[in-house]
Motif scaffolding. Sequence first.
Motif, PDB file in Angstrom:
ATOM      1  N   ALA A 366       3.052  19.858  24.100  1.00  0.00           N
ATOM      2  CA  ALA A 366       4.074  20.218  23.792  1.00  0.00           C
ATOM      3  C   ALA A 366       4.456  21.473  25.220  1.00  0.00           C
ATOM      4  O   ALA A 366       4.992  21.672  25.842  1.00  0.00           O
ATOM      5  CB  ALA A 366       4.545  21.348  22.861  1.00  0.00           C
ATOM      6  N   GLU A 370       9.327  17.804  26.784  1.00  0.00           N
ATOM      7  CA  GLU A 370      10.058  18.078  27.298  1.00  0.00           C
ATOM      8  C   GLU A 370      11.451  17.580  26.859  1.00  0.00           C
ATOM      9  O   GLU A 370      12.394  16.242  27.607  1.00  0.00           O
ATOM     10  CB  GLU A 370      10.965  18.667  28.719  1.00  0.00           C
ATOM     11  CG  GLU A 370       9.707  19.755  29.253  1.00  0.00           C
ATOM     12  CD  GLU A 370      10.674  20.844  30.532  1.00  0.00           C
ATOM     13  OE1 GLU A 370      10.791  19.553  31.686  1.00  0.00           O
ATOM     14  OE2 GLU A 370      11.094  21.612  30.860  1.00  0.00           O
ATOM     15  N   THR A 371      10.867  17.493  25.404  1.00  0.00           N
ATOM     16  CA  THR A 371      12.206  16.563  24.881  1.00  0.00           C
ATOM     17  C   THR A 371      13.582  16.941  24.988  1.00  0.00           C
ATOM     18  O   THR A 371      13.434  15.575  24.441  1.00  0.00           O
ATOM     19  CB  THR A 371      11.293  16.145  23.834  1.00  0.00           C
ATOM     20  OG1 THR A 371      10.215  16.424  23.023  1.00  0.00           O
ATOM     21  CG2 THR A 371      11.803  14.979  22.763  1.00  0.00           C
ATOM     22  N   ASP A 404      10.633  22.769  21.990  1.00  0.00           N
ATOM     23  CA  ASP A 404       9.978  22.886  22.989  1.00  0.00           C
ATOM     24  C   ASP A 404       9.760  24.082  22.753  1.00  0.00           C
ATOM     25  O   ASP A 404       8.297  24.139  23.240  1.00  0.00           O
ATOM     26  CB  ASP A 404      11.154  21.784  23.851  1.00  0.00           C
ATOM     27  CG  ASP A 404      11.221  20.828  23.853  1.00  0.00           C
ATOM     28  OD1 ASP A 404      10.356  19.657  22.958  1.00  0.00           O
ATOM     29  OD2 ASP A 404      11.710  19.480  24.450  1.00  0.00           O
ATOM     30  N   GLN A 405      10.549  24.914  23.128  1.00  0.00           N
ATOM     31  CA  GLN A 405      10.248  26.243  24.049  1.00  0.00           C
ATOM     32  C   GLN A 405       9.399  26.982  22.596  1.00  0.00           C
ATOM     33  O   GLN A 405       7.723  27.236  23.091  1.00  0.00           O
ATOM     34  CB  GLN A 405      11.741  26.859  23.511  1.00  0.00           C
ATOM     35  CG  GLN A 405      12.475  26.395  24.701  1.00  0.00           C
ATOM     36  CD  GLN A 405      13.633  27.274  24.975  1.00  0.00           C
ATOM     37  OE1 GLN A 405      13.297  28.306  25.265  1.00  0.00           O
ATOM     38  NE2 GLN A 405      14.791  26.802  24.962  1.00  0.00           N
ATOM     39  N   ALA A 408       5.986  25.148  22.405  1.00  0.00           N
ATOM     40  CA  ALA A 408       4.733  25.390  23.911  1.00  0.00           C
ATOM     41  C   ALA A 408       4.185  26.740  23.326  1.00  0.00           C
ATOM     42  O   ALA A 408       2.716  27.015  23.977  1.00  0.00           O
ATOM     43  CB  ALA A 408       5.736  25.434  25.149  1.00  0.00           C
ATOM     44  N   LEU A 416       3.387  16.320  20.606  1.00  0.00           N
ATOM     45  CA  LEU A 416       4.875  16.385  19.721  1.00  0.00           C
ATOM     46  C   LEU A 416       5.111  14.902  19.847  1.00  0.00           C
ATOM     47  O   LEU A 416       5.460  14.533  18.653  1.00  0.00           O
ATOM     48  CB  LEU A 416       6.088  17.174  20.791  1.00  0.00           C
ATOM     49  CG  LEU A 416       7.547  16.677  20.144  1.00  0.00           C
ATOM     50  CD1 LEU A 416       7.742  17.860  18.126  1.00  0.00           C
ATOM     51  CD2 LEU A 416       8.454  17.626  20.697  1.00  0.00           C
TER      52      LEU A 416
END
Length: 557
Positions: A366, A370-371, A404-405, A408, A416
């Motif tokens: 994660a 950066e999906t 994502d943020q 992370a 992920l």
Amino acid sequence: MALEQLDKYTKFFGFILKYYNSDIVKSTTNSAMNEMTLEEIPKDDFNDQPEELVEDLKRMGPTYVKLGQLLSTRPDLLPDNYLVALAGLQDNVETISYQEVEKIFEEEIGVKISKAFVDFNPVPLASASIGQVHKAVLHTGREVAVKIQRPGVRKNFFDDLDALKQMAAIAVSHSKEAKKYAIDDVVEELRYILLNELDYHKEAQNLIVLKENLKEYSNLVIPRPVVEYSSSKVLTMDFIDGKKITSLGHLKKLETDFNPLIDDLVEAYLKQIIVDGFAHADPHPGNIHLTSDDQIALMDLGMVAKFSPKMMEKIMMLLVGMSKKDGDAITEALLEMSDYNSATANIENFRKNINRLVLESTSTKAEDMETGRIVLQMNRIAADDGIKLPVELNILGKILLNLDQIIAVLTPKYNLQQAIQKFIQRMVNKKIKQELKPENVYGLLLDNKKLAENLPGRLNKITEKLANNEFEIKINAIDETRLTDGFQKVANRITSGLIIAAMIIGAALLMRIPSSYSILGYGILPFIFFMIAIGLGLFLVYNIMFKDQSFRNDKDS
């Protein structure tokens, strides 16, 4: 009124003039005209700092702040550093006075604040462009948050939107790049978003629907609205005591295992997107709080996304392809959900660039993955290759970008892709069960009932026409006479060929039989048949070479 409109146009044109000759606009133009992609433009070329654009949008007013937030999901228009800056864009506005809050609440609800609540804190918890939030306590002891809409905010928004709509229409009619990126659609989408955010009735209903849809996830909290103290301009709901995910201390992150929470969060959003078709569309860190008892609270449901059944299936295919790093599967899913002209779109280049994008994203953790950014970059690639992806994909990209943020921050080592694979299997089973609901089965039975009722009558008509030699098949062609003539010509050629072949074979067999009359040592009858066959064959070849139109056209070309 005229002076207000003049002021809006003055601010707008001042903003445009400032950025018209800037590197950011030039880069967008080059990308639109296919002269250079945004990735190919050196980052040093952007002399205007993203932070300066953010501050200018704030000065322009709340509508332009919302526009900036919307543009943060358009990587086909802006480079990455601008997208990041705009994604965190928040407006700085003055608070509404307590007297104004009291007046709005009484006008909307019909009850004084002092009668509705045991306690109402006049100091707002938060203040934004559309409204501000106060903490209060009901007579039952239930702590609530009361959101009050700013007076006159609707008129201000729609005056700005009318000006933007006119400018966008002019831009699209006179600019190729504005037309390519559908600037008028961006303004229309902004209008739709604001219409929903300005109606607190809809937000209250969104809270109810989402809370019901996610009731199985014990680690997630969605505030319940207080319907009797809510209206289109006032929203009263549960007060949730928590902190923004991004404001957690380092010690808290070390002491707490957030994996179960993130599992629920990821699965809940997958369920919203590919099973329910109803998703919280703005899960940025400011709207995702960690409660005092370590649950994740989803806040602010003014913006939701709705996906059609077909779109949910395509998104599911896309996510499966992404989880397996299958560039071809991703490309097929994107093409099936997109709009493009096969004659002008560069499909092969699109496929190559998507595969390259997928192969470059090698990390699964994660903290590196950066999906959301990858999904948004797909939109940029598609635009460069003449393919228009649906707006739902921008929404999906924004949702994943925010997730994502959050992931992370709480669980940097979280895999992920593996989570998506695991949850997709469960989601597929849930989706199948949902499609087998009584109302869906009943619709299928109704369709089959109509077929069963009409089928015997139609079969009876067909068999009756067949028995009476009245059955006809109609063929619609560009030139029916020419089509039937062509069939007849083919049949004649085949028949002629068979006759000529039979005559040659017959003549060859007769030549073996002795005859008292001969020509050049051969019997006269087989010799005559052979010569007739040669004559007919030459005549057939002559017709093909000099009479058929298609042969002449090929020869002339």
